[in-house]
Design an enzyme around this catalytic site. Structure first.
Site, PDB file in Angstrom:
ATOM      1  N   SER A   1       0.824  -1.201   0.000  1.00  0.00           N
ATOM      2  CA  SER A   1       0.000   0.000   0.000  1.00  0.00           C
ATOM      3  C   SER A   1       0.865   1.262   0.000  1.00  0.00           C
ATOM      4  O   SER A   1       1.700   1.440  -0.881  1.00  0.00           O
ATOM      5  CB  SER A   1      -0.974  -0.047   1.194  1.00  0.00           C
ATOM      6  OG  SER A   1      -2.017   0.869   1.027  1.00  0.00           O
TER       7      SER A   1
ATOM      8  N   ASP B   1      -5.762  -3.492  -2.569  1.00  0.00           N
ATOM      9  CA  ASP B   1      -4.761  -3.164  -1.552  1.00  0.00           C
ATOM     10  C   ASP B   1      -4.196  -4.408  -0.864  1.00  0.00           C
ATOM     11  O   ASP B   1      -4.934  -5.234  -0.322  1.00  0.00           O
ATOM     12  CB  ASP B   1      -5.406  -2.254  -0.508  1.00  0.00           C
ATOM     13  CG  ASP B   1      -4.393  -1.588   0.405  1.00  0.00           C
ATOM     14  OD1 ASP B   1      -3.622  -2.301   1.068  1.00  0.00           O
ATOM     15  OD2 ASP B   1      -4.370  -0.346   0.442  1.00  0.00           O
TER      16      ASP B   1
END
Length: 270
Positions: free
Chosen positions: A40, A154
């Site tokens: 991320s 993510d």
């Protein structure tokens, strides 16, 4: 350093600016990772580090204001998410261009999750910006990224602290930066204590439960794929969605690393 150093940069949205402080402190002590893995926001900072673009990403972080953050957003649900990524991609390409993994200065891996199989996906080849956008595609906030046969979101939902990649890459000493570990700071920010009236606990309990889940996923991953040193900046009091606290977060990352730097140098040099 006599050992090959691996650096795992964890997920945490706006808290990720603390990674910059960690990296700055390591650099000031002449410690430079041989391998980098990021999830991320950790993938964004990690890619810039691997490309030799840390000054650029730090400049972007330090100048980020609410106005500039809103300017990057493209609001609406037409593409299956609240925000679009075209402007963010232009910003990233302004620094990383069309760079591929094999042209990076340092070996780098970005972690994402496949939306349809739930599998952890390790991205180590092809276009770096596309990989980073996939790793940072927060579900519902940014649209999934299609790469090959995978539809990616993510990586924090499966591997918020990507030490596994570093073990596979050949790192002999692993440093992990855990942005989810300051649960005490999170509770303090929420104002949630044993004395909090029951009627005021509903939303706070719900948020605390999410924070527990995020922390525990990271801890379980660490048990399976351990780090030699875990740096946990005290950033729990900062909202993850707030990308405007770079000055404070960079300082907190630096200070927490400075506390452990001499033991790191001693052990990693053995």
């Amino acid at each position: 350093m006599t050992k090959k150093i691996g650096l795992a940069l964890g997920g945490g949205a706006g808290l990720g600016w603390a990674h910059i402080g960690v990296i700055n402190c390591l650099s000031d002590h002449n410690i430079h990772p041989d391998y980098i893995a990021g999830t991320s926001i950790g993938a964004i900072v990690g890619a810039c580090l691997a490309a030799g673009k840390m000054k650029e990403v730090e400049l972007v972080a330090r100048k980020m204001t609410v106005k500039e953050l809103l300017a990057l957003g493209q609001f609406g649900f037409r593409k299956g998410a609240f925000l679009g990524t075209e402007k963010i991609e232009r910003e990233l390409r302004g620094h990383l261009g069309e760079m591929n993994f094999d042209s990076l200065e340092t070996s780098f891996s970005a972690i994402a999750a496949d939306l349809y199989t739930s599998e952890r996906v390790e991205l180590t080849e092809g276009d770096v910006v596309s990989a980073v956008l996939a790793s940072a595609a927060v579900p519902g906030v940014f649209p999934p990224v299609k790469l090959g046969e995978n539809t990616l979101i993510d990586g924090g939902v499966v591997d918020p602290l990507p030490c596994e990649s570093l073990h596979r890459m050949g790192a002999e000493y692993i440093i992990a930066v855990d942005l989810q570990g300051d649960y005490t700071g999170r509770l303090s920010k929420l104002g949630l204590t044993k004395e909090t009236p029951v009627r005021a606990k509903a939303m706070k309990t719900a948020r605390a439960s999410l924070f527990i889940m995020m922390k525990q996923i990271g801890q379980e991953r660490l048990q399976r794929f351990p780090a030699d040193l875990v740096i946990t900046p005290k950033v729990g009091h900062v909202e993850m969605a707030d990308f405007t606290k770079a000055e404070e977060l960079i300082q907190l990352g630096y200070e927490e690393t400075e506390k452990q730097i001499f033991s790191l140098i001693k052990i990693a040099a053995e």
